[in-house]
Design a protein around this motif. Structure first.
Motif, PDB file in Angstrom:
ATOM      1  N   VAL A 333       8.461  -0.970   2.658  1.00 45.18           N
ATOM      2  CA  VAL A 333       7.154  -0.855   3.305  1.00 45.18           C
ATOM      3  C   VAL A 333       6.020  -1.226   2.342  1.00 45.18           C
ATOM      4  N   VAL A 334       6.280  -1.040   1.048  1.00 44.50           N
ATOM      5  CA  VAL A 334       5.256  -1.348   0.054  1.00 44.50           C
ATOM      6  C   VAL A 334       4.807  -2.814   0.138  1.00 44.50           C
ATOM      7  N   ALA A 336       4.067  -4.427   2.748  1.00 40.90           N
ATOM      8  CA  ALA A 336       3.008  -4.565   3.749  1.00 40.90           C
ATOM      9  C   ALA A 336       1.633  -4.323   3.155  1.00 40.90           C
ATOM     10  N   ILE A 337       1.551  -3.365   2.232  1.00 41.66           N
ATOM     11  CA  ILE A 337       0.208  -3.025   1.756  1.00 41.66           C
ATOM     12  C   ILE A 337      -0.354  -4.104   0.826  1.00 41.66           C
TER      13      ILE A 337
ATOM     14  N   ALA B 319      -4.995  -2.647  -0.488  1.00 42.55           N
ATOM     15  CA  ALA B 319      -3.698  -2.049  -0.812  1.00 42.55           C
ATOM     16  C   ALA B 319      -3.826  -0.527  -0.872  1.00 42.55           C
ATOM     17  N   GLY B 322      -3.841   0.681   2.576  1.00 45.80           N
ATOM     18  CA  GLY B 322      -2.461   0.631   3.060  1.00 45.80           C
ATOM     19  C   GLY B 322      -1.648   1.787   2.496  1.00 45.80           C
ATOM     20  N   GLN B 326       0.713   4.929   4.231  1.00 41.30           N
ATOM     21  CA  GLN B 326       2.076   4.421   4.052  1.00 41.30           C
ATOM     22  C   GLN B 326       3.058   5.110   5.007  1.00 41.30           C
ATOM     23  N   ALA B 336       2.585  -3.770  10.492  1.00 32.81           N
ATOM     24  CA  ALA B 336       2.422  -4.661   9.338  1.00 32.81           C
ATOM     25  C   ALA B 336       2.344  -6.120   9.753  1.00 32.81           C
TER      26      ALA B 336
END
Lengths: 471, 471
Positions: A333-334, A336-337, B319, B322, B326, B336
């Protein structure tokens, strides 16, 4: 006072002769919408009066935004002087529909007042039988003048020049020269007198003031300067703007391939070309004309829709790419950010490159080799910026998440994205030009959409490929 | 031939008097880097010769990119005519360091050749004791002329005007007027003769050609046109460009608050202002100067770094947002894949609005009320475009994922993002202007970074808030 037969673009003298009512300040200038409403509601005289009080260029910009029928109504109601000014200052491409359905004879008095270069532009746009009927309303000398100008591409010095300049033979005296000038027609740029030899070749230029200062019995050639900056008849618009921008001339002579003087290009045509160029660059970057301020809300919104749709399609393409790698995304998921930083860097550097490329293409008279050198340099700049931002971003994400591999992936994706976007930004306008599509239509939105799409492909693709190593 | 004392910006006649070697074509023009190398390696004469062969404006653009020490070396080696042209055409802010360490006396012959308006710009930039020493090398009349011009803000008609114009009293005859003109100094715009009354007030303008055509015994006022477009001495640069753009004048007279003629502004200063304006708008949109093409690769790369850093910071902010959400993201990975479309729409419409706002601010002489009306209109355009794209995107995502709630969330986020970004794009340049920061520095990168950041906040925040309903 009637010192001349025409009003028009460069004709400062004639314009000044006619006392005009005080101009509308920028604050109270009408929109195309309010003009259109006035015409639609039968208040044509009011619309004409409003147009008359606008400064010429603003007036022409509003006029071409009217529907052909409304244009026709206004032209029918306006006095010939105003009609001539509107037709001379307007973008001729946007007058064709109105003129094609107008009786040429009714425009005769106005046509007699339009400078021949503007008239040639206008007639060139009309369908053939109609063009001929318009030429017929001119007197024979003017018709001949316009026909000659119609031979040249409007985007060249030949198409931009006016045949109304001051010239004298090099063998006469200053007194005789002044006498010739007094008897001649009114010129479009009154400051320079061009000196030609027996073959019509340009041999020098004498500022009008030099003639005034000289003794009447001196030979005219003693007042002339032989080293003249001149334009070839085939010189392109960009080259002409460049030459005027690099010097400080109010007019430049145009010569044919035998160096014979055939016309002059004046600074005001160049200013108009500069305004068009600025708009083209901005339109190329964003997809819309910055003169949106002149339009009403709905018109402005409509103008934006096409490139909103391109952006939506680009975004859906990105979503498609995301969908392809949904498994990787749900495992990591990281990833996506960091999507916004990866795409934003490509986009912002792409926008910078597009601005440099479009203004260089618009301003330039570059050879193929120069263009390639320029492209290579911009690409190198992109590579260096890519390395810089790749390193910074990977360090930032490393410190943040403590996973050096994800940091490396993000850095590499940023680097590839920047380099690739710069490549797109350099070549897409060139390719559009090659395909005879004006890069000013929308290089920017295309480049940025393609950039997002391919950046995500690289980013997610890289993550999927090395997903085991990244976890 | 020595008909005048100076060379300079608008002085077509003097420039033409000096036979120059053929100009370098655009293809072979040197870069600042190659010039700098030549100076550093002691080939100063070669550098001077190269500069001499460049068109004036290009020459000035290269010159100001040299380091102050190199500038000084070149000025020391160049003949006074060339030095005068370089100093007159260059951006005076970028000459200060070189001039501050130069002995004013050595520049005397060059200074005598610089038009007074350019000289005033230059001297205004220098620190006081040094400025006085430069003024001392001028002859008393020129010094007085420059001192008078130095009272005006360089960004106004007073600062842009030249005091060298042709004027005659309204009571004299045409013959007497011509005689006065013959005896007078050389004007910077030779086409117009301004007619003033006993109090020095501007009462009309007579094209030089009218005087030539008229009978010597006629009163000069019979040749004049009374309705003159003129500039107030306090008119701002944008207003001046606008006036020249709306008409077709080669020069406009400047009057003080008692309507007394005190100078003229010529078209070439306006062309220079138009070029600056175009660059400012582009720089405002992207953060970089589109003249990057003139720089070498490393210089161009350095110029881009500041806004790359802003973009990276903006991306790290995204980020961070985001990261905050999370958990929601890992529960709803589908969010996403729509991040790029949500941010891209805000960005692309923000870029369009920025281009309209910057060119309107740059071109405009708007009152506060007009500005507010313009801002409101742009915001309405943003709302409408937001509704349109919100609906399209929510429909697209509904058909794709069959989840109407996610579709609705995405659509609403797009709508809010577009409307908010347009608001930023309209107000950030205005706020920067208010804070005396030039909006041309980087409205674009700021707006887009802020837009991404707040868009994601709305998008992820909305998803977190309604996460139960969305699953």
């Amino acid at each position: 006072m009637s010192r001349g037969a025409r009003l028009g673009t460069t004709d400062r003298e004639a314009i000044m002769n006619e006392p005009t009512p005080p101009e509308l300040s920028a604050a109270r200038r009408p929109t195309a919408h309010s003009l259109r409403t006035a015409v639609k509601e039968g208040r044509t005289a009011e619309a004409v009066e409003t147009l008359r009080r606008l400064p010429p260029v603003h007036r022409a910009e509003l006029f071409v935004q009217l529907k052909p029928g409304d244009q026709k109504a206004v032209l029918g109601a306006a006095p010939p002087e105003l009609t001539a000014e509107i037709l001379a200052d307007s973008d001729s491409a946007r007058l064709v529909d109105a003129l094609s359905s107008t009786d040429p004879a009714s425009l005769g008095p106005a046509f007699a007042r339009i400078p021949p270069d503007n008239l040639a532009d206008l007639v060139l746009r009309l369908p053939t039988p109609h063009a001929d009927r318009f030429l017929e309303v001119l007197d024979p000398a003017a018709r001949e003048e316009v026909r000659r100008l119609m031979q040249f591409d409007p985007e060249t010095a030949g198409g931009m020049m006016t045949p109304r300049y001051l010239s004298v033979p090099d063998v006469v005296s200053v007194g005789k020269a002044l006498e010739l000038l007094r008897g001649g027609p009114r010129p479009d740029s009154p400051s320079y007198v061009y000196v030609v030899d027996a073959g019509g070749r340009l041999v020098g230029v004498a500022p009008l003031r030099h003639l005034l200062l000289a003794n009447a019995r001196d030979p005219v050639s003693s007042t002339k300067v032989a080293d003249v900056t001149k334009l070839r008849v085939s010189a392109r618009r960009e080259e002409i703007v460049d030459t005027f921008n690099q010097h400080h001339y109010a007019a430049l002579p145009v010569v044919d391939d035998k160096d014979r003087l055939i016309g002059i290009v004046t600074f005001d045509d160049v200013m108009a070309a500069m305004r068009r160029r600025e708009r083209d660059v901005l339109r190329g970057m964003t997809g819309i004309d910055p003169r949106e301020a002149l339009k009403e809300t709905l018109g402005a919104t409509r103008g934006r829709i096409p490139w909103v749709i391109v952006t939506i399609l680009g975004g859906l393409g990105c979503a498609l790419v995301g969908g392809l790698f949904q498994r990787t995304l749900s495992e990591l998921v990281v990833l996506a950010i960091f999507v916004p930083i990866v795409t934003a860097l490509g986009e912002s550097i792409g926008a910078q490159t597009i601005s440099v490329v479009l203004s260089t293409l618009a301003g330039g008279t570059m050879t193929r080799a120069e263009l390639m050198r320029f492209a290579l340099k911009e690409f190198l700049v992109g590579l260096l910026v890519g390395v810089f931002s790749g390193v910074v971003v990977s360090l930032a994400s490393l410190f943040w998440h403590g996973n050096p591999r994800i940091g490396l992936l993000i850095g590499v994706a940023v680097f590839i994205s920047v380099a690739w976007t710069v490549l797109l930004a350099v070549f897409i306008p060139g390719i559009m030009k090659k395909l005879k599509v004006n890069p000013a239509i929308a290089s920017g939105p295309l480049v940025l959409s393609l950039s997002d799409f391919s950046t995500l492909f690289v980013y997610f693709g890289g993550a999927a490929l090395f997903s085991n190593a990244l976890k």
